[in-house]
Design an enzyme around this catalytic site. Structure first.
Site, PDB file in Angstrom:
ATOM      1  N   TYR A   1      36.384  51.150  49.373  1.00  0.00           N
ATOM      2  CA  TYR A   1      37.699  50.741  49.587  1.00  0.00           C
ATOM      3  C   TYR A   1      38.502  51.481  50.910  1.00  0.00           C
ATOM      4  O   TYR A   1      38.484  52.489  51.040  1.00  0.00           O
ATOM      5  CB  TYR A   1      38.637  51.250  48.377  1.00  0.00           C
TER       6      TYR A   1
ATOM      7  N   PRO B   1      42.447  43.845  35.003  1.00  0.00           N
ATOM      8  CA  PRO B   1      42.736  43.661  33.533  1.00  0.00           C
ATOM      9  C   PRO B   1      44.084  42.878  33.609  1.00  0.00           C
ATOM     10  O   PRO B   1      44.155  41.994  32.633  1.00  0.00           O
ATOM     11  CB  PRO B   1      42.715  44.979  33.037  1.00  0.00           C
TER      12      PRO B   1
END
Length: 335
Positions: free
Chosen positions: A57, A205
């Protein structure tokens, strides 16, 4: 109870954790460092205790942020990171490398960036098909024995690969994309996790922001936003998906919750062994997501949502060809 579950319980951690990626990777421009540090500190203060990052990242920037923001609170949180996929500065591109020596080197470098002597949960970010999974996991197991990591995790693997891996060393967690509009774990890997009491950690999610209503026009996505290359956000498929989103948002209004909270509530209803880690750059959204911890959906609502966003109703694959080639997860057949 697994050591990972015990650790979360000891921290009084909510079931919802924080995916830190968005602060420096994936969705266009990075958040300025001072702002990102304030967001991480605010997340801890509001109650988050499970923080998830990775070597990849921001080409290591995200781990440095997490270390800088949270190292003073290290004993009060569960720290997760990932190895085996990183930006190669010489090639200027992402490289998947699961060789034992690479994983060990990346772990040592992550420990330094995170300003800690151990990482609670360390995932193999992607399985390198050039290296037997047993070799990669075996080296991670040795890092457990040395106290450098607390537990081994895998990301975006199939049930078959998980079973091979755990024959080599216990696997504490599997992390994969799981949401109302990405149900792939239901094919096989959730069952495989439950066979050995392996926690399932659900990234994206909220459907990469789609289920919150944040993406209604593809052209408004920033340059460099990974969603521009994902079929579900294409001009071909997005309109059909937005029609489903309108129905989903109507259910959220009925229940007087945000659509994001409804998505997290649905996931929580799927099992206590499923831990969502929504990511966001917004402190307000962090607070909103964490509030979904207390949302309990009736079985009839869960069934209604299951049908509304059934896999066969979703338009487009979750990944483009290049990203799909990197993962080992089971896939639904596209209609």
């Amino acid at each position: 109870m697994s050591s990972l579950t015990s650790r979360l319980a000891a921290l009084a951690s909510p079931a919802i954790g924080l995916g830190c990626m968005n602060l420096s990777h994936g969705y266009g421009q990075r958040v300025p460092e001072a702002e990102a540090l304030r967001a991480l500190e605010a997340a801890f203060e509001m109650g988050y205790r499970h923080f998830d990052t990775a070597t990849l990242y921001g080409a290591t920037v995200n781990e440095r942020l997490v270390g800088k923001a949270l190292s003073a609170k290290r004993g009060e949180l569960l720290l997760a990171s990932k190895c085996g996929m990183a930006m190669d500065p010489e090639q200027g591109r992402k490289v998947i490398d699961g060789r034992p020596a690479t994983l060990r080197r990346q772990c040592e470098e992550s420990l330094a960036r995170l300003q800690t002597d151990h990482i609670d949960l360390y995932y193999l970010h992607r399985w390198d098909r050039q290296v037997p999974i047993e070799e990669s996991v075996g080296e991670l197991g040795r890092l457990v024995e040395e106290g450098k990591i607390g537990a081994v995790g895998l990301s975006e693997v199939s049930a078959q690969t998980l079973r091979r891996a755990r024959a080599e060393h216990p696997i504490a967690a599997v992390q994969s994309e799981y949401s109302l509009w990405t149900r792939n774990p239901e094919i096989a890997v959730l069952e495989a996790c439950r066979e050995a009491e392996t926690l399932f950690v659900a990234f994206s999610p909220l459907g990469r922001g789609f289920l919150t209503g944040a993406v209604r026009q593809r052209e408004r996505l920033a340059e460099g936003d990974m969603r521009r290359g994902m079929p579900r956000f294409s001009d071909e498929h997005l309109p059909r998906n937005l029609a489903l989103l309108a129905e989903f948002e109507a259910v959220a209004r009925e229940l007087e919750v945000s659509s994001g909270q409804l998505a997290l509530g649905w996931l929580r209803a799927k099992g206590e062994d499923i831990l969502p880690i929504p990511g966001t750059c917004s402190v307000a959204h962090m607070r909103e997501n964490l509030a979904a911890e207390g949302l309990r959906l009736e079985a009839t609502t869960v069934a209604r949502l299951d049908a509304l966003l059934a896999p066969e109703r979703i338009a487009g694959a979750r990944y483009g060809e290049a990203q799909q080639a990197e993962v080992d997860t089971e896939e639904f057949e596209q209609a």
